[in-house]
Design an enzyme around this catalytic site. Structure first.
Site, mmCIF file in Angstrom:
data_model
loop_
_atom_site.group_PDB
_atom_site.id
_atom_site.type_symbol
_atom_site.label_atom_id
_atom_site.label_comp_id
_atom_site.label_asym_id
_atom_site.label_seq_id
_atom_site.Cartn_x
_atom_site.Cartn_y
_atom_site.Cartn_z
ATOM 1 N N GLY A 10 0.827 -1.217 0.000
ATOM 2 C CA GLY A 10 0.000 0.000 0.000
ATOM 3 C C GLY A 10 0.850 1.252 0.000
ATOM 4 O O GLY A 10 0.424 2.316 0.451
ATOM 5 N N ALA A 11 2.076 1.135 -0.524
ATOM 6 C CA ALA A 11 3.023 2.256 -0.456
ATOM 7 C C ALA A 11 2.874 3.217 -1.633
ATOM 8 O O ALA A 11 3.697 4.106 -1.833
ATOM 9 C CB ALA A 11 4.454 1.728 -0.379
ATOM 10 N N ARG A 13 0.488 5.422 -1.998
ATOM 11 C CA ARG A 13 -0.001 6.735 -1.564
ATOM 12 C C ARG A 13 -0.155 6.740 -0.048
ATOM 13 O O ARG A 13 0.090 5.752 0.630
ATOM 14 C CB ARG A 13 -1.300 7.126 -2.268
ATOM 15 C CG ARG A 13 -2.529 6.402 -1.829
ATOM 16 C CD ARG A 13 -3.808 7.024 -2.422
ATOM 17 N NE ARG A 13 -4.977 6.598 -1.668
ATOM 18 C CZ ARG A 13 -6.236 6.912 -1.931
ATOM 19 N NH1 ARG A 13 -6.515 7.679 -2.970
ATOM 20 N NH2 ARG A 13 -7.229 6.490 -1.175
ATOM 21 N N ASP A 60 -1.630 -7.631 -5.781
ATOM 22 C CA ASP A 60 -2.890 -7.651 -5.034
ATOM 23 C C ASP A 60 -2.609 -8.512 -3.814
ATOM 24 O O ASP A 60 -2.446 -9.740 -3.937
ATOM 25 C CB ASP A 60 -4.009 -8.248 -5.891
ATOM 26 C CG ASP A 60 -5.306 -8.410 -5.087
ATOM 27 O OD1 ASP A 60 -5.310 -8.125 -3.875
ATOM 28 O OD2 ASP A 60 -6.313 -8.830 -5.687
ATOM 29 N N VAL A 61 -2.549 -7.904 -2.647
ATOM 30 C CA VAL A 61 -2.121 -8.657 -1.459
ATOM 31 C C VAL A 61 -3.103 -9.760 -1.067
ATOM 32 O O VAL A 61 -2.758 -10.648 -0.289
ATOM 33 C CB VAL A 61 -1.856 -7.731 -0.236
ATOM 34 C CG1 VAL A 61 -0.661 -6.829 -0.475
ATOM 35 C CG2 VAL A 61 -3.105 -6.951 0.151
ATOM 36 N N SER A 141 -6.697 -0.155 13.076
ATOM 37 C CA SER A 141 -7.338 1.161 13.000
ATOM 38 C C SER A 141 -8.096 1.349 14.299
ATOM 39 O O SER A 141 -8.388 0.369 14.999
ATOM 40 C CB SER A 141 -8.330 1.168 11.827
ATOM 41 O OG SER A 141 -9.291 2.192 11.977
ATOM 42 N N TYR A 155 -15.115 -3.247 7.537
ATOM 43 C CA TYR A 155 -13.839 -2.659 7.955
ATOM 44 C C TYR A 155 -13.567 -2.944 9.434
ATOM 45 O O TYR A 155 -12.446 -3.314 9.812
ATOM 46 C CB TYR A 155 -13.886 -1.152 7.684
ATOM 47 C CG TYR A 155 -12.570 -0.438 7.786
ATOM 48 C CD1 TYR A 155 -11.593 -0.579 6.798
ATOM 49 C CD2 TYR A 155 -12.300 0.408 8.859
ATOM 50 C CE1 TYR A 155 -10.396 0.104 6.886
ATOM 51 C CE2 TYR A 155 -11.102 1.106 8.951
ATOM 52 C CZ TYR A 155 -10.155 0.949 7.958
ATOM 53 O OH TYR A 155 -8.967 1.627 8.044
ATOM 54 N N ALA A 158 -12.456 -6.545 9.625
ATOM 55 C CA ALA A 158 -11.119 -6.756 9.058
ATOM 56 C C ALA A 158 -10.045 -6.244 10.022
ATOM 57 O O ALA A 158 -9.037 -6.922 10.270
ATOM 58 C CB ALA A 158 -11.004 -6.042 7.718
ATOM 59 N N LYS A 159 -10.252 -5.059 10.567
ATOM 60 C CA LYS A 159 -9.221 -4.463 11.433
ATOM 61 C C LYS A 159 -9.137 -5.169 12.789
ATOM 62 O O LYS A 159 -8.055 -5.290 13.368
ATOM 63 C CB LYS A 159 -9.482 -2.960 11.588
ATOM 64 C CG LYS A 159 -9.281 -2.164 10.282
ATOM 65 C CD LYS A 159 -7.896 -2.399 9.656
ATOM 66 C CE LYS A 159 -7.562 -1.405 8.564
ATOM 67 N NZ LYS A 159 -6.279 -1.704 7.902
HETATM 68 N N1 NAD Z 1 -6.401 7.219 6.462
HETATM 69 C C1 NAD Z 1 -6.904 6.975 7.666
HETATM 70 O O1 NAD Z 1 -7.611 7.800 8.244
HETATM 71 C C2 NAD Z 1 -6.632 5.660 8.366
HETATM 72 C C3 NAD Z 1 -7.069 5.485 9.680
HETATM 73 C C4 NAD Z 1 -6.838 4.282 10.321
HETATM 74 C C5 NAD Z 1 -6.166 3.259 9.666
HETATM 75 N N2 NAD Z 1 -5.762 3.461 8.398
HETATM 76 C C6 NAD Z 1 -5.078 2.351 7.740
HETATM 77 O O2 NAD Z 1 -3.789 2.778 7.329
HETATM 78 C C7 NAD Z 1 -3.429 2.110 6.120
HETATM 79 C C8 NAD Z 1 -3.042 3.146 5.072
HETATM 80 O O3 NAD Z 1 -4.080 4.107 4.998
HETATM 81 P P1 NAD Z 1 -4.050 5.253 3.891
HETATM 82 O O4 NAD Z 1 -4.918 6.367 4.353
HETATM 83 O O5 NAD Z 1 -2.644 5.535 3.509
HETATM 84 O O6 NAD Z 1 -4.816 4.472 2.719
HETATM 85 P P2 NAD Z 1 -4.933 4.809 1.159
HETATM 86 O O7 NAD Z 1 -6.278 4.295 0.753
HETATM 87 O O8 NAD Z 1 -4.607 6.239 0.866
HETATM 88 O O9 NAD Z 1 -3.773 3.916 0.503
HETATM 89 C C9 NAD Z 1 -3.876 2.532 0.505
HETATM 90 C C10 NAD Z 1 -3.055 1.993 -0.637
HETATM 91 O O10 NAD Z 1 -3.248 0.575 -0.643
HETATM 92 C C11 NAD Z 1 -3.416 0.150 -1.977
HETATM 93 N N3 NAD Z 1 -4.210 -1.085 -1.996
HETATM 94 C C12 NAD Z 1 -5.539 -1.226 -1.782
HETATM 95 N N4 NAD Z 1 -5.891 -2.509 -1.917
HETATM 96 C C13 NAD Z 1 -4.757 -3.204 -2.219
HETATM 97 C C14 NAD Z 1 -4.483 -4.565 -2.489
HETATM 98 N N5 NAD Z 1 -5.441 -5.483 -2.490
HETATM 99 N N6 NAD Z 1 -3.201 -4.917 -2.757
HETATM 100 C C15 NAD Z 1 -2.209 -3.991 -2.759
HETATM 101 N N7 NAD Z 1 -2.419 -2.684 -2.530
HETATM 102 C C16 NAD Z 1 -3.682 -2.295 -2.264
HETATM 103 C C17 NAD Z 1 -4.139 1.306 -2.675
HETATM 104 O O11 NAD Z 1 -3.926 1.294 -4.084
HETATM 105 C C18 NAD Z 1 -3.506 2.527 -2.002
HETATM 106 O O12 NAD Z 1 -2.407 3.040 -2.731
HETATM 107 C C19 NAD Z 1 -4.632 1.259 5.732
HETATM 108 O O13 NAD Z 1 -4.440 -0.058 6.201
HETATM 109 C C20 NAD Z 1 -5.774 1.897 6.486
HETATM 110 O O14 NAD Z 1 -6.825 0.988 6.745
HETATM 111 C C21 NAD Z 1 -5.963 4.634 7.730
#
Ligand code: NAD
Length: 249
Positions: A10-11, A13, A60-61, A141, A155, A158-159
């Site tokens: 997920g790196a 973005r 795709d993880v 989360s 969600y 999952a978390k």
């Molecule tokens: N943003 C928030 O407010 C928040 C809060 C709590 C937890 N989180 C967790 O932190 C992590 C990162 O959050 P973020 O805001 O950077 O998310 P984001 O949605 O901006 O980025 C997630 C990235 O994961 C990639 N992705 C999605 N499904 C995938 C898959 N099946 N295989 C490979 N890559 C995949 C997407 O293309 C994206 O680039 C996530 O696990 C999210 O659940 C985020």
């Protein structure tokens, strides 16, 4: 600190990208994985000037063969793997009731978050065992510490599952010096949150966070960096809440 090889899913973005920049600044080598290859490549280009090298990988993880291929590519390039950070994950529609949730949303959210964390651990662990140690850092989360009206049962489940997976792996692989922990961020100022709620709702949310603001990517990346460091050598099976006091679990 010795240079490490760090795999971040997920790196492409958000937090994942910020972590790639943070570890690259420390001189580490990076495997930058995302389901959207262009995003991963953009992150790799951003860190190209620092660190010990980076490759972008499409994955795709939630799919075992793709995860196995990603790990093989990383090993072929860098020869070892020290840190796995499972940040990838998707989410469904905002404020959807459970009884209105399509079955497919359950599958995609659980596959990309929980199954993905399991699969990445599964394929990375044999290399860590060979190296006599490693770190796995999962992403839960505040939703997994309580429940998420915003992102629903998929969600939240999952978390919460990721916390269980973390605890299990921590105990199972402690004898191999593989330390497994979870970070549980609260709402962040991110594309993800602004895709889901408008500015007014975001401002309202901030008033309900004791520290008075949403988190920034760097607030999370700095804690993950600590979790991967020697300072965290006696910590395994832990869940670190980084949420401004939003949910006290
Ligand atoms: N943003 C928030 O407010 C928040 C809060 C709590 C937890 N989180 C967790 O932190 C992590 C990162 O959050 P973020 O805001 O950077 O998310 P984001 O949605 O901006 O980025 C997630 C990235 O994961 C990639 N992705 C999605 N499904 C995938 C898959 N099946 N295989 C490979 N890559 C995949 C997407 O293309 C994206 O680039 C996530 O696990 C999210 O659940 C985020």
């Amino acid at each position: 600190m010795e240079q490490r090889v760090v795999l971040i899913t997920g790196a492409g973005r958000g937090v994942g990208r910020c972590m790639a920049e943070t570890f690259a600044r420390a001189g580490d080598a990076l495997i930058i994985a995302d389901i959207v290859l262009a995003r991963a490549e953009e992150t790799a280009a951003m860190v190209a000037g620092s660190g010990a090298g980076a490759i972008a990988v499409q994955v795709d993880v939630g799919a075992g063969p793709a995860v196995a291929k990603m790990v093989a590519e990383g090993i072929a390039r860098f020869g070892r793997l020290d840190v796995l950070i499972n940040a990838a994950g998707s989410y469904g529609k905002a404020f959807r009731a459970t009884h209105e949730t399509p079955d497919e949303e359950w599958d995609s959210v659980l596959d990309s978050n929980l199954k993905g964390s399991f699969l990445c651990a599964k394929y990375v662990i044999p290399h860590m065992m060979r190296n006599k140690g490693g770190r796995i850092i999962n992403f839960a989360s505040n939703a997994g510490r309580s429940s998420s009206p915003l992102l629903g049962a998929t969600y939240t489940s999952a978390k919460t599952g990721i916390i269980g997976l973390t605890r299990h792996l921590a105990v199972e692989y402690a004898p191999y010096n593989i330390l497994v922990n979870t970070i549980a961020p609260g709402p962040l100022r991110s594309d993800r949150v602004s895709d889901l709620i408008d500015e007014r709702m975001m401002a309202d949310l901030a008033t309900r966070i004791p520290l008075g603001r949403l988190g920034e990517f760097q607030d999370v990346a700095d804690v993950v960096f600590f979790m991967a460091s020697d300072s965290a050598r006696y910590m395994t099976g832990a869940i670190l809440d980084v949420n401004g006091g939003f949910v006290l679990a």
